[in-house]
Structure formats: C-alpha cells, structure tokens
Scaffold this active site. Structure first.
Site, PDB file in Angstrom:
ATOM      1  N   TYR A   1       1.646   1.157  13.593  1.00 33.51           N
ATOM      2  CA  TYR A   1       2.046   2.097  12.550  1.00 33.51           C
ATOM      3  C   TYR A   1       1.827   3.513  13.074  1.00 33.51           C
ATOM      4  O   TYR A   1       0.716   3.840  13.485  1.00 33.51           O
ATOM      5  CB  TYR A   1       1.123   2.030  11.341  1.00 33.51           C
ATOM      6  CG  TYR A   1       0.918   0.756  10.620  1.00 33.51           C
ATOM      7  CD1 TYR A   1       1.263   0.673   9.280  1.00 33.51           C
ATOM      8  CD2 TYR A   1       0.328  -0.355  11.218  1.00 33.51           C
ATOM      9  CE1 TYR A   1       1.025  -0.479   8.556  1.00 33.51           C
ATOM     10  CE2 TYR A   1       0.101  -1.506  10.509  1.00 33.51           C
ATOM     11  CZ  TYR A   1       0.445  -1.566   9.175  1.00 33.51           C
ATOM     12  OH  TYR A   1       0.212  -2.703   8.463  1.00 33.51           O
TER      13      TYR A   1
ATOM     14  N   HIS B   1       0.811  -1.217   0.000  1.00 36.20           N
ATOM     15  CA  HIS B   1       0.000   0.000   0.000  1.00 36.20           C
ATOM     16  C   HIS B   1       0.844   1.267   0.000  1.00 36.20           C
ATOM     17  O   HIS B   1       1.912   1.290   0.608  1.00 36.20           O
ATOM     18  CB  HIS B   1      -0.882   0.058   1.261  1.00 36.20           C
ATOM     19  CG  HIS B   1      -1.650  -1.180   1.518  1.00 36.20           C
ATOM     20  ND1 HIS B   1      -1.748  -1.733   2.765  1.00 36.20           N
ATOM     21  CD2 HIS B   1      -2.363  -1.984   0.702  1.00 36.20           C
ATOM     22  CE1 HIS B   1      -2.503  -2.817   2.715  1.00 36.20           C
ATOM     23  NE2 HIS B   1      -2.879  -2.998   1.467  1.00 36.20           N
TER      24      HIS B   1
ATOM     25  N   ASP C   1      -6.016  -6.671  -1.554  1.00 35.65           N
ATOM     26  CA  ASP C   1      -4.571  -6.808  -1.746  1.00 35.65           C
ATOM     27  C   ASP C   1      -4.241  -7.820  -2.844  1.00 35.65           C
ATOM     28  O   ASP C   1      -3.289  -7.638  -3.593  1.00 35.65           O
ATOM     29  CB  ASP C   1      -3.881  -7.203  -0.446  1.00 35.65           C
ATOM     30  CG  ASP C   1      -3.827  -6.057   0.548  1.00 35.65           C
ATOM     31  OD1 ASP C   1      -4.107  -4.908   0.170  1.00 35.65           O
ATOM     32  OD2 ASP C   1      -3.494  -6.325   1.716  1.00 35.65           O
TER      33      ASP C   1
ATOM     34  N   LYS D   1       5.539   6.430   7.251  1.00 37.67           N
ATOM     35  CA  LYS D   1       5.114   5.447   8.251  1.00 37.67           C
ATOM     36  C   LYS D   1       6.310   5.075   9.110  1.00 37.67           C
ATOM     37  O   LYS D   1       7.436   5.007   8.621  1.00 37.67           O
ATOM     38  CB  LYS D   1       4.577   4.173   7.590  1.00 37.67           C
ATOM     39  CG  LYS D   1       3.317   4.381   6.783  1.00 37.67           C
ATOM     40  CD  LYS D   1       2.884   3.092   6.111  1.00 37.67           C
ATOM     41  CE  LYS D   1       1.687   3.326   5.228  1.00 37.67           C
ATOM     42  NZ  LYS D   1       1.344   2.126   4.444  1.00 37.67           N
TER      43      LYS D   1
END
Length: 181
Positions: free
Chosen positions: A132, A62, A168, A72
């Site tokens: 995250y 992603h 995904d 991130k």
C-alpha cells in the site's frame, strides 16, 4: 502507466505500460506528474506491506475521515487478492457503491483508492502479499470501518472467510451509522 477510471468517480485501475526487451521489461509503477495529470493526489506519506498466511483471509473495510482522509495505491506483489472499495462520500452520485477488482502478482495491476473510500480485500491464495502506498499518515482517532458482510452493501466475496481480526469483525453496520445509533 495506463489509467482506467472505474464506475466510481476518481477511482482508477492502473496497469503497467511495459517496455520489453531481451532481458524482460521495464515499467513505471508510480509517477507524481502522471497521477496529478489524471487528477489524482500524488502524495505518498507511508508505504505499508501486509502478508496473509491463509487463502480466505479478509482485511477491511477501513478508511479515515477528514482531516486525515487517505488515498491508497494498492498492489498485490505475491499471490492474488480480491480488492473492494466503497465510496463513502455522501455528496457523491456513487455514495455507498462498491467495486471489486482482482489484483495479482501476475497481472501487476494496481488500484487507486481516493480519499473517503472504504477499502478491504480478501486473499485468494495462501501467502498473498500486498503493498500500500498511502497519501496520509495513519491517524487512529480518524479511523473508521464498515462490516465486510453489511447487508446494505451486498458485497459478494469470492471465498468463505478463514481469518479476520476481531476489530474488522466488529465494525458497526451501516444502518447504525446512517441513523446515528
């Protein structure tokens, strides 16, 4: 914190600098000043947690495009994961190059993911849990993704995939993105 730049410019592995005593240790996991001193974006807009029931679960790949591109900071807090990032910056000398890093609860290592890098991981243990810290708000209209098994990328995942979302599994192959199909 100990910052180690990877072969991908602006992507860092961050290890703890432990201050031990008779109780255990203390370590800083984030400091805006230290991140800025290394040229990293110190903004945290959201913090997310993902839990994975089964070893082999794969999440990714992603990223978000401008103007909502995300940084991130990824850390595994339970179990272990194999974390992969891909440089998606067309002007970068490492465009479409990836690295993989093992993040575990026991090594306490984190991976800083710059803007315009695709990110995904595979759970190496049952019950892997990942935190995250994200530098931009999730913005669905700017979300993009890549197939985990794209032949152009040649990512070697350590395990067979046991679980994955349909989203995904169905990201387009790079070939169709690069030629605009």
């Amino acid at each position: 914190m100990l910052f180690t730049e990877t072969i991908l410019k602006d992507a860092f592995i961050i290890d703890l600098e432990e201050k031990p005593d008779h109780r255990g240790f203390f370590a800083r996991t984030f400091c805006a000043e230290e991140f800025a001193a290394h040229g990293l974006k110190p903004t945290v807009a959201q913090c997310n947690l993902s839990f994975n029931h089964k070893k082999g679960t794969l999440r990714g790949m992603h990223y978000q495009i401008l103007p909502a591109a995300e940084t991130k900071l990824i850390r595994c807090i339970q179990g272990a994961i194999y974390d992969v990032i891909i440089d998606m910056r067309p002007e970068s000398p490492t465009y479409l190059t990836h690295i993989g890093v093992e993040l575990t609860a026991s090594n306490r290592r984190a991976l800083y993911v710059p803007e315009m890098f695709a990110h995904g991981y595979q759970a190496l243990t049952d019950g892997a849990e990942v935190v995250y810290q994200v530098g931009e708000f999730y913005t669905p209209g700017y979300e993009r993704g890549l197939r985990y098994d794209d032949p152009i990328l040649e990512i070697s995942w350590p395990l067979s995939v046991t679980e994955m979302s349909d989203k995904d599994r169905n990201w387009p192959l790079l070939e169709s993105i690069l030629i605009g199909v």
